[in-house]
Design an enzyme around this catalytic site. Structure first.
Site, mmCIF file in Angstrom:
data_model
loop_
_atom_site.group_PDB
_atom_site.id
_atom_site.type_symbol
_atom_site.label_atom_id
_atom_site.label_comp_id
_atom_site.label_asym_id
_atom_site.label_seq_id
_atom_site.Cartn_x
_atom_site.Cartn_y
_atom_site.Cartn_z
ATOM 1 C CG HIS A 183 -6.563 -0.034 -1.550
ATOM 2 N ND1 HIS A 183 -6.652 -0.885 -0.476
ATOM 3 C CD2 HIS A 183 -7.650 -0.305 -2.312
ATOM 4 C CE1 HIS A 183 -7.746 -1.624 -0.589
ATOM 5 N NE2 HIS A 183 -8.358 -1.292 -1.683
ATOM 6 C CB CYS A 228 -0.991 -0.014 1.160
ATOM 7 S SG CYS A 228 -0.275 0.053 2.822
ATOM 8 C CG HIS A 262 -4.488 -0.241 3.870
ATOM 9 N ND1 HIS A 262 -3.614 -1.055 3.181
ATOM 10 C CD2 HIS A 262 -5.437 0.144 2.970
ATOM 11 C CE1 HIS A 262 -4.026 -1.166 1.927
ATOM 12 N NE2 HIS A 262 -5.130 -0.450 1.779
#
Length: 165
Positions: free
Chosen positions: A135, A71, A123
Site C-alpha cells: 500500500h 493508496c 484506505h
C-alpha cells in the site's frame, strides 16, 4: 529366533510404518481438506506489478509511478497495467468485485481499511499473500509492504474485495 530379535523386528516394522505414514501425510495423501485453487495468473501479475512500486513516494491524488501514488492510485495503476478496470477512488474500490471473507483472502484482493470517519476515511491496499499487503500509506511515506497481523491494520480491516477471477 530369540525374543530379543522378534522385539527388534517389531520395533523396526513399527518405525518403518511411522516413517511411511509421515511421508504420505506430508504429501497430502491422508489430507481431508482439498488443496486451494491455484492463484489466477492475472492476480499474481497485478501483485508483482504493485511490488515494483515499493519505495515510490506517496502523493495525494497520485496515480502514476513517476509523480507518486496514493493508496487507491496504486491499486488502480497496478490493475490497469494488466487490462483490468477498477475505480480510481478508494470509496468505489471498497464496493467493486465480490466480497470475500478474511479466511478466503488471496493475492490480488483489495483490502479496505477504516482509518477515519466519512467516505474519505477509507484506505486500500493489495493483498500480496503470506499475511502481507502492499500500500501507499500517507503523506511523507513511501509505497511499502506491511503485515496484516499488525494490530492497527488487523482491527481496521473492514472489507476484502476480489476483482480477478
Amino acid at each position: 529366533m530369540t525374543t530379543i530379535s522378534i522385539i527388534c523386528r517389531h520395533i523396526l516394522n513399527f518405525f518403518i510404518l511411522v516413517c511411511i505414514s509421515l511421508v504420505l501425510t506430508a504429501c497430502g495423501f491422508f489430507s481431508s481438506s482439498p488443496l486451494p485453487p491455484p492463484l489466477p495468473a492475472k492476480a499474481h501479475k497485478v501483485v508483482k506489478t504493485a511490488y515494483t512500486q515499493i519505495g515510490k513516494q506517496y502523493r495525494l491524488g497520485g496515480s502514476s509511478p513517476t509523480s507518486g501514488l496514493d493508496c487507491s492510485g496504486l491499486i488502480w495503476w497496478a490493475y490497469k497495467q494488466h487490462g483490468i478496470k477498477v475505480p480510481r477512488i478508494t470509496s468505489d474500490q471498497a464496493k467493486i468485485g465480490k466480497s470475500i471473507p478474511r479466511k478466503k483472502m488471496r493475492s490480488g484482493d483489495i483490502m479496505v481499511f477504516r482509518t477515519a470517519s466519512g467516505p474519505r476515511g477509507l484506505h486500500t491496499g493489495l493483498y500480496a499473500g503470506s499475511r502481507s499487503f502492499i500500500h501507499s500509506p500517507r503523506s511523507g511515506k513511501k509505497v511499502c509492504m506491511e503485515y496484516i497481523d499488525n494490530s492497527y491494520w488487523k482491527k481496521n480491516l473492514i472489507a476484502i474485495r476480489r476483482v480477478t477471477k
